[in-house]
Write an enzyme that holds these catalytic residues in place. Sequence first.
Site, PDB file in Angstrom:
ATOM      1  N   ARG A  50       3.348  -1.831   1.792  1.00 26.10           N
ATOM      2  CA  ARG A  50       3.269  -3.229   2.223  1.00 26.10           C
ATOM      3  C   ARG A  50       2.229  -3.413   3.327  1.00 26.10           C
ATOM      4  O   ARG A  50       1.502  -4.413   3.366  1.00 26.10           O
ATOM      5  CB  ARG A  50       4.650  -3.694   2.704  1.00 26.10           C
ATOM      6  N   HIS A 105      -0.911  -6.043   3.168  1.00 29.42           N
ATOM      7  CA  HIS A 105      -1.091  -7.075   4.198  1.00 29.42           C
ATOM      8  C   HIS A 105      -2.415  -6.886   4.937  1.00 29.42           C
ATOM      9  O   HIS A 105      -2.997  -7.865   5.414  1.00 29.42           O
ATOM     10  CB  HIS A 105       0.077  -7.044   5.187  1.00 29.42           C
ATOM     11  N   ASN A 136       3.818 -11.285   9.473  1.00 32.07           N
ATOM     12  CA  ASN A 136       3.644  -9.839   9.647  1.00 32.07           C
ATOM     13  C   ASN A 136       4.685  -9.217  10.575  1.00 32.07           C
ATOM     14  O   ASN A 136       4.771  -7.986  10.679  1.00 32.07           O
ATOM     15  CB  ASN A 136       2.244  -9.526  10.181  1.00 32.07           C
ATOM     16  N   HIS A 176       7.046  -3.715  -5.094  1.00 31.22           N
ATOM     17  CA  HIS A 176       8.407  -4.127  -4.766  1.00 31.22           C
ATOM     18  C   HIS A 176       9.456  -3.279  -5.475  1.00 31.22           C
ATOM     19  O   HIS A 176      10.639  -3.612  -5.443  1.00 31.22           O
ATOM     20  CB  HIS A 176       8.602  -5.606  -5.108  1.00 31.22           C
TER      21      HIS A 176
END
Length: 336
Positions: A71, A75, A103, A205
């Site tokens: 992740r 990001h 975040n 995910h």
Amino acid sequence: MGGGGGVHRRAAALLFVVVLAAVDQAGKSVCEAQLRRGYYAGVCPDVESIVRGVVARKVQQTAATVGATVRLFFHDCFVEGCDASVMVASTANNTAEKDHVINQSLAGDGFDTVIRARAAVDAVPGCRGKVSCADVLAMATRDAIALAGGPSYAVELGRLDGLRSTASSVNGRLPAPFFNLDQLSQMFAANGLSQADMIALSAGHTVGLAHCGTFSGRLRGPSAPDRTLDSGYAAQLAAWCPAGVDPRVAVAMDPVTPVAFDNQFFRNLQAGKGLLASDQVLHADPRSRPTVDALAQSSVAFERAFVEAMTKMGRVGVKTARDRQGNVRRDCAVLG
């Protein structure tokens, strides 16, 4: 005479636009070409094994490391490109990316993995100051995925670290958990990634956690119950995230194989067990359903699509030695 001049001006303007587009595309190609396998072979030949060893130890300590690192990489790349700007700490004069509200849910294990791996690299005299935080993050992400049973792939290297990091730059750059297919596709397209890439990358995910606040609207509220959510799974989620629970309480994103990086994520979508609305829409929408079904059916097809998409994402907005828009930070959390 005047009409002819207008035609010529319009033609010249069109040519100018075409040339600009060609230059822009060429710049992207040059930027991508600067990334290559074995980039550090001459200065830090053992860098990949060093990083892999650190990630392996970290994953043994906590399985949450895998989802957290994946992740973090996503990001980072979607905001200002893959330049480790998400690693930068805020100062009195600057609120950095990592402190943007979206975040703040990034798990500390991802940051810790990169910091530890970079320290191990810099502990080797010949490597000190040579390997960017951005490249360490890219390698650590690949290694975390492989350690969780996912595909291992060659990582292109040569990224420099970004020279800026601001919370305001995050606005509108990352998908919300309620996005529909068009919103998701548009956001990924803005980063040069296709709808097929977006669907493959959503497999991130299949590991990791999500906070109750990101999906509670599917269980209760004006639009609940969400008809695309399996009723049994909805009842289970409601028990884990009852009304009034702290929205930061987290549950596994994959209820079947929560710590394995596999294509179970897509089979979950087929069963109405996608945790986030933005995940379940990939199967609910008939335009993306065939891709979900194909990746659910074949582990080989899934791994191939995922590696291709990850490689493309790793090229987004990179800074390289040629364009001089970055550097190698001494401390991943500090610009300069």
